[in-house]
Design an enzyme around this catalytic site. Structure first.
Site, PDB file in Angstrom:
ATOM      1  N   HIS A  78       0.870  -1.310   0.078  1.00 11.57           N
ATOM      2  CA  HIS A  78       0.034  -0.124  -0.126  1.00 11.57           C
ATOM      3  C   HIS A  78       0.861   1.334   0.127  1.00 11.57           C
ATOM      4  CE1 HIS A  78      -3.805  -2.011   0.854  1.00 11.57           C
ATOM      5  NE2 HIS A  78      -3.293  -3.072   1.566  1.00 11.57           N
ATOM      6  N   ASN A 151     -10.255  -2.776   2.571  1.00 17.37           N
ATOM      7  CA  ASN A 151      -9.913  -2.853   0.829  1.00 17.37           C
ATOM      8  C   ASN A 151     -11.214  -2.771   0.037  1.00 17.37           C
ATOM      9  OD1 ASN A 151      -7.367  -3.528   1.155  1.00 17.37           O
ATOM     10  ND2 ASN A 151      -7.447  -5.409   1.027  1.00 17.37           N
ATOM     11  N   HIS A 342      -4.029   1.154  12.094  1.00 18.69           N
ATOM     12  CA  HIS A 342      -3.643  -0.255  12.990  1.00 18.69           C
ATOM     13  C   HIS A 342      -5.051  -0.610  13.069  1.00 18.69           C
ATOM     14  CE1 HIS A 342      -2.392  -3.239  15.410  1.00 18.69           C
ATOM     15  NE2 HIS A 342      -2.337  -2.534  16.895  1.00 18.69           N
TER      16      HIS A 342
HETATM   17 FE1  HDE Z   1      -2.598  -4.634   5.406  1.00 18.22          FE
HETATM   18  N1  HDE Z   1      -0.671  -3.911   5.871  1.00 18.22           N
HETATM   19  N2  HDE Z   1      -1.815  -6.681   5.954  1.00 18.22           N
HETATM   20  N3  HDE Z   1      -4.066  -5.727   4.788  1.00 18.22           N
HETATM   21  N4  HDE Z   1      -3.146  -3.217   4.818  1.00 18.22           N
HETATM   22  C1  HDE Z   1      -0.250  -2.511   5.934  1.00 18.22           C
HETATM   23  O1  HDE Z   1       0.836  -1.446   7.493  1.00 18.22           O
HETATM   24  C2  HDE Z   1      -0.672  -6.864   6.721  1.00 18.22           C
HETATM   25  C3  HDE Z   1      -4.518  -6.883   5.065  1.00 18.22           C
HETATM   26  C4  HDE Z   1      -4.337  -2.616   4.254  1.00 18.22           C
HETATM   27  O2  HDE Z   1      -3.257   3.357   3.935  1.00 18.22           O
HETATM   28  C5  HDE Z   1       0.926  -2.271   6.333  1.00 18.22           C
HETATM   29  O3  HDE Z   1       1.030   0.830   7.685  1.00 18.22           O
HETATM   30  C6  HDE Z   1      -0.712  -8.145   7.108  1.00 18.22           C
HETATM   31  C7  HDE Z   1      -5.854  -7.034   4.722  1.00 18.22           C
HETATM   32  C8  HDE Z   1      -4.663  -1.411   4.096  1.00 18.22           C
HETATM   33  O4  HDE Z   1      -1.650   3.375   5.360  1.00 18.22           O
HETATM   34  C9  HDE Z   1       1.397  -3.825   7.043  1.00 18.22           C
HETATM   35  C10 HDE Z   1      -1.611  -8.645   6.496  1.00 18.22           C
HETATM   36  C11 HDE Z   1      -6.526  -5.909   4.353  1.00 18.22           C
HETATM   37  C12 HDE Z   1      -3.046  -0.829   4.395  1.00 18.22           C
HETATM   38  C13 HDE Z   1       0.144  -4.595   6.710  1.00 18.22           C
HETATM   39  C14 HDE Z   1      -2.568  -7.634   6.063  1.00 18.22           C
HETATM   40  C15 HDE Z   1      -5.351  -4.864   4.539  1.00 18.22           C
HETATM   41  C16 HDE Z   1      -2.447  -1.891   4.836  1.00 18.22           C
HETATM   42  C17 HDE Z   1       2.053  -1.772   5.402  1.00 18.22           C
HETATM   43  C18 HDE Z   1      -2.059 -10.361   6.661  1.00 18.22           C
HETATM   44  C19 HDE Z   1      -7.931  -5.728   4.103  1.00 18.22           C
HETATM   45  C20 HDE Z   1      -2.778   0.500   3.969  1.00 18.22           C
HETATM   46  C21 HDE Z   1       1.959  -0.232   5.834  1.00 18.22           C
HETATM   47  C22 HDE Z   1      -2.220 -10.734   7.931  1.00 18.22           C
HETATM   48  C23 HDE Z   1      -9.002  -5.737   5.145  1.00 18.22           C
HETATM   49  C24 HDE Z   1      -3.041   1.423   5.195  1.00 18.22           C
HETATM   50  C25 HDE Z   1       1.173  -0.298   7.137  1.00 18.22           C
HETATM   51  C26 HDE Z   1      -2.790   2.944   4.836  1.00 18.22           C
HETATM   52  C27 HDE Z   1      -1.124  -1.913   5.197  1.00 18.22           C
HETATM   53  C28 HDE Z   1       0.235  -6.076   6.883  1.00 18.22           C
HETATM   54  C29 HDE Z   1      -3.933  -7.963   5.239  1.00 18.22           C
HETATM   55  C30 HDE Z   1      -5.583  -3.425   4.371  1.00 18.22           C
HETATM   56  C31 HDE Z   1       2.566  -4.154   6.499  1.00 18.22           C
HETATM   57  C32 HDE Z   1       0.594  -8.867   7.825  1.00 18.22           C
HETATM   58  C33 HDE Z   1      -6.460  -8.484   4.699  1.00 18.22           C
HETATM   59  C34 HDE Z   1      -5.733  -0.781   3.563  1.00 18.22           C
HETATM   60  O5  HDE Z   1       1.504  -3.607   8.297  1.00 18.22           O
END
Ligand code: HDE
Length: 717
Positions: A78, A151, A342
């Site tokens: 993202h 999402n 978060h």
């Molecule tokens: Fe994320 N995801 N994600 N994700 N995610 C991040 O956090 C992660 C997942 C989502 O505009 C990171 O600050 C793991 C699902 C959005 O700043 C990180 C897993 C969904 C955003 C991270 C998922 C999301 C992130 C990277 C699997 C939809 C952007 C930067 C367990 C429900 C937020 C950050 C923004 C961002 C980890 C799966 C949505 C690395 C480990 C499912 C919208 O922490």
């Protein structure tokens, strides 16, 4: 033909009048970060005119050092995003379901900050990549921060957090040559996916037009996981969150997306920014699907499985409030880049479930901020600050902003009068839902998670014919970019489990046969019996879910749609004026496009300002196009390759096109000249009465696209 106009002369004075703002910016002298006024920001301190630079130059060193450290690590996923401020208001008190303060009082306005993003690309990548879009909402409530980090698709690729690094490594550019940027169409992604049947449902969404939004403002949002609502009595209900855009859900064509990526890689960012600047504030309704505790096992899918949605036909979406985005950030870095979402930021009244993907995310987000924002005090960055006061005994750390007073930084204490106190639940203290857990400690996938295909089939069956074709084309494109034949075939094996038309359609385009063998699930622990991990065939209780198709989305408005008027000198003033006024009245954005910038002279010798020339405008950046009459204008455009290309592309991408009868000469030069009369019901509109033309055109633009007009491979644009 009207004579060429000379552009207005710009005098040297105008170009160099830098003192204009001096009055407004009184006292705004350039200074160092330590407040010393700077006298010379043009030259570094040197030993003589032509001598070496002196180490003593603290002004130079401070400026360059700061510059050297301007970048922070971009988000691992993202990275590419755009954000806006706004507000949320609940429609009516939701206290029977949740005690969360933001859902109680319709007169309370909760500030929000929303960041939209793509997932795979780097920070500078194109907005129009085929990708999932992030839809992260930060609610600054009176009880603390609630982040709904969702999402634009309601399901996810994987069921367990431990597979996330694998998924992301597979989709990111390949590690030896860092190719391709912001694209899933490459070997490693499909190698991984074709071995992971649990991804199938999400892959169908990803290959659908949902991954090519027309605008962030025209996307749905989903919390994906099942959460809990907790009311004052401590009762829990399962909840899925939805965002429903009031403008409807709309997408662009894949060919168009690729071209936009070249013509305007900031297309979505610009669109969001411009809509808010113009006062056309984007709006979404917050929807919830509620399932009671008793009904936890009522469905053929597991509520904890993030690769499943709850069809709206089984549990309707109740719209409980509205979010409006009404202010652009002042500074991209300070706000959009430094915002830290978060999933663990919840307030009393909202709680988690045991969805193993959600549980893993609860760890990841704080951890990622530590490296990205450089330490544990990222909550003190203005965009991340809670609006209610923060009191605790956490101290110090990198870049601490708060200046805590006194000697006490521990609890319990008597020297600080016991402050800060713990809050009882009745005083708003957060308490976790006391879910009963009685189990063995195991590493295993729940057998209730092994239905990998039924909702993928439901999704495919629910699409219109055109949407189905787009999915087949998308798979064919992506797998066509895979140059390892057995990966393509393996993927066909998975598609065969979803739908035979889909698998055969893709196989035909790839020149392959659909394999007869059942696909393997390679995501199996070393010691496990593979049989226990094989995908289960489950019959979905629905054949079709209309809510999954975009074809039924609201199509009643042309607000913020961009319409191009193609014109040249000699254009009929009345045609342009009447059409423009009618479109503006309905909230559309109208631009005059011509062979060069400057002004056009009309048939009545009035002047019209040109907004863009064909050099900087492209059909893919507009929703519709109109060719007004005027003999000289029509004559010029009919001889102009760029104008004809503009129209051909608009036709190819199934957009509304309208022209005055007299402008037919231009249409005669296009590839759709023969279809123009036949496709009047499919968005090709012509006529003599400008008023009538405008009305019909407006109705057509609101339809968004006339996919029924699509003729793949037939339009040479
Ligand atoms: Fe994320 N995801 N994600 N994700 N995610 C991040 O956090 C992660 C997942 C989502 O505009 C990171 O600050 C793991 C699902 C959005 O700043 C990180 C897993 C969904 C955003 C991270 C998922 C999301 C992130 C990277 C699997 C939809 C952007 C930067 C367990 C429900 C937020 C950050 C923004 C961002 C980890 C799966 C949505 C690395 C480990 C499912 C919208 O922490």
């Amino acid at each position: 033909m009207a004579k060429d106009k000379q552009p207005e002369e710009i005098t040297n004075d105008k170009l160099t009048d830098l003192n204009l703002n001096k009055e407004n910016g009184k006292d705004q002298f350039l200074s160092t970060n330590h407040g010393v006024k700077i006298n010379d920001d043009q030259n570094s301190l040197k030993a003589g005119n032509r001598g070496g630079t002196l180490l003593e130059d603290f002004i130079l060193r401070e400026k360059i050092t700061h510059f050297d450290h301007e970048r922070i690590p971009e988000r691992v996923v993202h990275a590419r995003g755009s954000a806006a401020h706004g507000t949320f208001q609940v429609y009516e008190c939701m206290s029977s379901l949740t005690k969360a303060g933001l859902f109680q009082d319709p007169s309370v306005t909760t500030p929000v900050f929303v960041r939209f993003s793509t997932v795979a690309g780097s920070r500078g990548s194109t907005d129009l990549a085929r990708d999932v879009r992030g839809f992260a909402v930060k609610f600054y409530t009176q009880e603390g921060i609630f982040d709904l980090v969702g999402n634009n698709m309601p399901v996810f690729f994987i069921q367990d957090a431990t597979k996330f690094p694998d998924l992301i490594h597979a989709v990111k550019p390949e590690p030896d040559n860092e190719i391709p940027q912001a694209a899933s169409a490459h070997n490693t992604f499909w190698d991984f996916i074709s071995l992971m049947p649990e991804s199938t449902h999400m892959i169908l969404w990803l290959m659908s037009d949902r991954s090519l939004p027309r605008s962030y403002r025209m996307m749905e949002g989903f919390g994906v996981h099942t959460f809990r609502f907790i009311n004052e009595a401590g009762e829990s209900n399962f909840v899925k969150f939805h965002w429903k855009p009031l403008l409807g859900v709309h997408s662009v064509a894949w060919d168009e997306a690729q071209k936009i990526s070249g013509k305007d890689p900031d297309f979505h960012r610009r669109d969001l920014w411009e809509a808010i600047e113009s006062g056309a504030f984007p709006e979404w309704e917050l929807g919830v699907q509620i399932v009671s505790e008793e009904d936890e096992f009522k469905y053929e899918f597991d509520l904890l499985d993030p690769t499943k949605l709850i069809p709206e036909e089984l549990v309707p979406v109740q719209r409980i409030g509205k979010m409006t985005l009404n202010r652009n950030p002042d500074n991209f870095f300070a706000e959009t880049e430094q915002v830290a979402f978060h999933i663990g930021n919840v307030v009393p009244g909202i709680d988690f479930t045991n969805d193993p993907l959600l549980q893993g995310r609860l760890f990841s987000y704080t951890d990622t901020q530590l490296i990205r924002l450089g330490g544990p005090n990222f909550h003190e960055i203005p965009i991340n600050r809670s609006i209610n006061p923060v009191h605790n005994n956490q101290r110090d750390g990198h870049m601490r902003q708060t200046i805590n007073q006194g000697k006490v930084s521990y609890h319990p204490n008597s020297m600080g009068g016991g402050c800060p106190f713990q809050a009882k639940a009745s005083e708003g203290g957060f308490t976790s839902f006391p879910e009963r857990i009685d189990a063995n400690k195991i590493r295993e996938r729940s057998p209730s998670f092994l239905d990998h295909y039924s909702q993928a089939t439901l999704f495919f069956n629910s699409q219109s014919d055109e949407e189905k074709n787009h999915i087949i084309d998308a798979f064919s494109f992506e797998l066509g970019k895979v140059d390892i034949a057995f990966i393509r075939e393996r993927m066909l094996g998975i598609l065969a489990q979803v739908d035979s038309t889909l698998a055969n359609g893709v196989a035909y385009k790839l020149g392959l046969h659909v394999p007869k063998e059942k696909p393997v699930n390679a995501s199996v622990p070393a010691d496990a019996d593979p049989a226990t991990y094989q995908s289960k065939i489950v019959k979905s209780s629905l054949d079709v879910s209309e809510a999954l198709s975009m074809s039924g989305t609201p199509k009643d408005s042309i607000k913020t749609r961009k319409v191009a008027i193609l014109a040249a000198d000699g254009v009929t003033a009345n045609s342009v004026d009447t059409m423009k006024k009618s479109l503006l009245k309905e909230g559309a954005v109208v631009e005059i496009i011509s062979v060069r910038l400057g002004t056009l002279t009309t048939d009545t010798e009035t002047e019209i300002q040109v907004d863009k020339s064909f050099l900087t405008a492209a059909s893919v950046l507009y929703d519709a196009v109109y060719v007004p009459q005027g003999i000289a204008s029509v004559g010029t455009l009919s001889q102009d390759g760029d104008a004809i290309h503009f129209l051909n592309e608009a036709y190819k991408h199934c957009k509304a096109i309208s022209f005055d009868k007299e402008a037919k000469q231009v249409i005669d030069e296009t590839c759709f000249s023969k279809m123009a009369e036949l496709e009047q019901d499919l968005g090709i509109i012509n006529g003599e009465s400008i008023k009538d033309l405008a009305d019909k055109f407006i109705t057509a633009i609101a339809q968004h696209r006339f996919w029924g007009r699509e003729k793949p491979g037939k339009i040479p644009a």
